[in-house]
Design a protein around this motif. Structure first.
Motif, PDB file in Angstrom:
ATOM      1  N   UNK A  66       2.670  -6.957   3.512  1.00 35.38           N
ATOM      2  CA  UNK A  66       2.583  -5.425   3.282  1.00 35.38           C
ATOM      3  C   UNK A  66       2.425  -4.797   2.088  1.00 35.38           C
ATOM      4  N   UNK A  67       1.624  -3.963   1.788  1.00 37.56           N
ATOM      5  CA  UNK A  67       1.705  -3.211   0.373  1.00 37.56           C
ATOM      6  C   UNK A  67       1.579  -1.878   0.509  1.00 37.56           C
ATOM      7  N   UNK A  68       2.068  -1.047  -0.525  1.00 37.99           N
ATOM      8  CA  UNK A  68       2.427   0.213  -0.745  1.00 37.99           C
ATOM      9  C   UNK A  68       1.705   0.622  -2.106  1.00 37.99           C
ATOM     10  N   UNK A  69       1.121   1.843  -2.108  1.00 39.45           N
ATOM     11  CA  UNK A  69       0.285   2.419  -3.212  1.00 39.45           C
ATOM     12  C   UNK A  69       1.316   2.856  -4.342  1.00 39.45           C
ATOM     13  N   UNK A  70       0.934   3.061  -5.415  1.00 43.87           N
ATOM     14  CA  UNK A  70       1.521   3.681  -6.480  1.00 43.87           C
ATOM     15  C   UNK A  70       2.394   4.754  -6.031  1.00 43.87           C
ATOM     16  N   UNK A  71       1.893   5.952  -5.501  1.00 39.84           N
ATOM     17  CA  UNK A  71       2.688   7.134  -4.946  1.00 39.84           C
ATOM     18  C   UNK A  71       3.271   6.837  -3.635  1.00 39.84           C
ATOM     19  N   UNK A  72       3.006   5.844  -2.835  1.00 39.23           N
ATOM     20  CA  UNK A  72       3.599   5.698  -1.527  1.00 39.23           C
ATOM     21  C   UNK A  72       2.915   6.379  -0.536  1.00 39.23           C
ATOM     22  N   UNK A  73       1.717   6.648  -0.731  1.00 43.00           N
ATOM     23  CA  UNK A  73       0.938   7.404   0.156  1.00 43.00           C
ATOM     24  C   UNK A  73       0.132   6.588   1.142  1.00 43.00           C
ATOM     25  N   UNK A  74      -0.006   5.685   0.723  1.00 46.51           N
ATOM     26  CA  UNK A  74      -1.020   4.395   1.391  1.00 46.51           C
ATOM     27  C   UNK A  74      -0.088   3.136   1.670  1.00 46.51           C
ATOM     28  N   UNK A  75      -0.337   2.688   2.798  1.00 52.93           N
ATOM     29  CA  UNK A  75       0.147   1.527   3.304  1.00 52.93           C
ATOM     30  C   UNK A  75      -0.562   0.607   3.957  1.00 52.93           C
ATOM     31  N   UNK A  76      -0.394  -0.930   3.742  1.00 53.37           N
ATOM     32  CA  UNK A  76      -1.301  -1.626   4.101  1.00 53.37           C
ATOM     33  C   UNK A  76      -0.461  -2.884   4.723  1.00 53.37           C
ATOM     34  N   UNK A  77      -1.071  -3.273   5.970  1.00 53.56           N
ATOM     35  CA  UNK A  77      -0.342  -4.493   6.767  1.00 53.56           C
ATOM     36  C   UNK A  77      -1.152  -5.540   6.962  1.00 53.56           C
ATOM     37  N   UNK A  78      -0.601  -6.661   7.100  1.00 51.84           N
ATOM     38  CA  UNK A  78      -1.319  -7.785   7.716  1.00 51.84           C
ATOM     39  C   UNK A  78      -1.484  -7.622   9.546  1.00 51.84           C
ATOM     40  N   UNK A  79      -2.244  -8.023   9.953  1.00 52.46           N
ATOM     41  CA  UNK A  79      -2.420  -7.706  11.263  1.00 52.46           C
ATOM     42  C   UNK A  79      -1.333  -8.183  12.193  1.00 52.46           C
ATOM     43  N   UNK A  80      -0.696  -9.596  11.838  1.00 50.13           N
ATOM     44  CA  UNK A  80       0.287  -9.983  12.591  1.00 50.13           C
ATOM     45  C   UNK A  80       1.547  -9.497  12.376  1.00 50.13           C
TER      46      UNK A  80
END
Length: 124
Positions: free
Chosen positions: A49-63
């Motif tokens: 998982x990842x999160x942008x600098x401001x925290x407004x965007x998050x990203x996840x692995x499909x699993x």
């Protein structure tokens, strides 16, 4: 230089939950993209998982999508809430900081600073 330290790993039964924490010290925390990666024995390190600098965007692995949640506070910490854990989630979980990009990358080489990792073991 940035120092990254993870905590919160442990042993949990399948279906249980854990919350990992990561504290980053050094340069201004808000200038970093933060990510979580994991590495199981005999396998390559993979993006979780990842999160942008401001925290407004998050990203996840499909699993892990819909089971894990990444968040960050305004001070210096990022968290990974892990629910409905499965035995295949067993791995060493690493927190990483990227001081270059604005949005989280899923590529490990894009991250500049890494913690030592915390072990998560999910029993069946």
């Amino acid at each position: 230089q940035v120092h990254v330290v993870e905590s919160g790993g442990g042993l949990v039964q399948a279906g249980g939950s854990l919350r990992l924490s990561c504290v980053a010290s050094g340069r201004t925390f808000g200038t970093y993209v933060m990510g979580w990666f994991r590495q199981a024995p005999g396998k390559e390190r993979e993006f979780v998982a990842g999160i942008s600098r401001g925290g407004g965007r998050t990203y996840y692995a499909a699993s892990v999508k819909d089971r894990f949640t990444i968040s960050r506070d305004a001070k210096n910490a990022v968290y990974l809430q892990m629910n409905s854990l499965k035995p295949e989630d067993t791995a060493v979980y690493h927190c990483a900081a990227d001081g270059t990009n604005y949005y989280a990358s899923s590529r490990a080489p894009d991250y500049d600073y890494w913690g030592q990792g915390t072990q998560v073991t999910v029993s069946s």
